[in-house]
Design an enzyme around this catalytic site. Structure first.
Site, PDB file in Angstrom:
ATOM      1  N   GLY A  43       0.817  -1.218   0.000  1.00 54.07           N
ATOM      2  CA  GLY A  43       0.000   0.000   0.000  1.00 54.07           C
ATOM      3  C   GLY A  43       0.844   1.258   0.000  1.00 54.07           C
ATOM      4  O   GLY A  43       0.551   2.230  -0.710  1.00 54.07           O
ATOM      5  N   CYS A  44       1.897   1.251   0.790  1.00 51.76           N
ATOM      6  CA  CYS A  44       2.764   2.421   0.883  1.00 51.76           C
ATOM      7  C   CYS A  44       3.507   2.663  -0.430  1.00 51.76           C
ATOM      8  O   CYS A  44       3.705   3.807  -0.834  1.00 51.76           O
ATOM      9  CB  CYS A  44       3.733   2.268   2.050  1.00 51.76           C
ATOM     10  SG  CYS A  44       2.875   2.176   3.640  1.00 51.76           S
ATOM     11  N   THR A  45       3.887   1.593  -1.092  1.00 60.39           N
ATOM     12  CA  THR A  45       4.552   1.712  -2.383  1.00 60.39           C
ATOM     13  C   THR A  45       3.583   2.269  -3.424  1.00 60.39           C
ATOM     14  O   THR A  45       3.937   3.176  -4.191  1.00 60.39           O
ATOM     15  CB  THR A  45       5.127   0.353  -2.820  1.00 60.39           C
ATOM     16  OG1 THR A  45       6.086  -0.064  -1.841  1.00 60.39           O
ATOM     17  CG2 THR A  45       5.774   0.440  -4.186  1.00 60.39           C
ATOM     18  N   ALA A  48       3.086   6.033  -2.665  1.00 60.12           N
ATOM     19  CA  ALA A  48       4.283   6.819  -2.977  1.00 60.12           C
ATOM     20  C   ALA A  48       4.489   6.939  -4.490  1.00 60.12           C
ATOM     21  O   ALA A  48       4.808   8.025  -4.991  1.00 60.12           O
ATOM     22  CB  ALA A  48       5.505   6.195  -2.319  1.00 60.12           C
TER      23      ALA A  48
END
Length: 154
Positions: A43-45, A48
């Site tokens: 999710g963070c990738t 970002a």
């Protein structure tokens, strides 16, 4: 809990490039301050990389992106380099800034309770006031919401 219309709490955090980033240094610019749980997770990738790919549209509106997580600088550097991220990643290892913004929360997964970042984004105006506060953000498609809001700000 920080909400729309509140003054954004100032901070000074170490960045992935070795500098110390202070919110007050961005007076006169809009700031997209986004808190994310962990470098190199799916999710963070996604979030970002979508922000990375939207940066031209964000720049056009006179805004900057700052990503904050409790990961150490060494992790941020690897994350930045792996995905060619083009905005600062700030390390909030003691989660003091996350607490100031009300995004350090008790969470649970697979029956285990722990403390961590609630994925959240704050749009801060040129004078340091919160224009928008999004909590429990869904990573996919969030950058589009950010650029849509910026488009309405003139």
């Amino acid at each position: 809990m920080i909400k729309k219309g509140d003054p954004a709490p100032d901070f000074a955090l170490p960045a992935d490039d070795g500098s110390v980033v202070k919110l007050r240094d961005f007076k006169g610019s809009k700031v997209i301050l986004y808190f994310y749980p962990k470098d190199n997770t799916s999710g963070c990738t996604t979030q970002a990389c979508e922000l990375r790919d939207s940066l031209d549209r964000i720049d056009e509106k006179g805004a900057v992106v700052l990503g904050v997580s409790p990961d150490p600088i060494s992790s941020h550097v690897k994350f930045r380099d792996k995905f060619q991220l083009n905005f600062p990643l700030l390390s909030d290892e003691d989660h003091g800034v996350a607490e100031a913004y009300g995004v350090w929360k008790e969470k649970s997964m697979y029956g285990r309770t722990y403390w961590g970042i609630e994925r959240s984004t704050f749009i801060i105006d040129e004078g340091g006031v919160v224009l928008e506060a999004w909590r429990k953000v869904k990573a996919k498609g969030h950058a589009e919401k950010v650029t849509e809001l910026l488009a309405t700000q003139g």
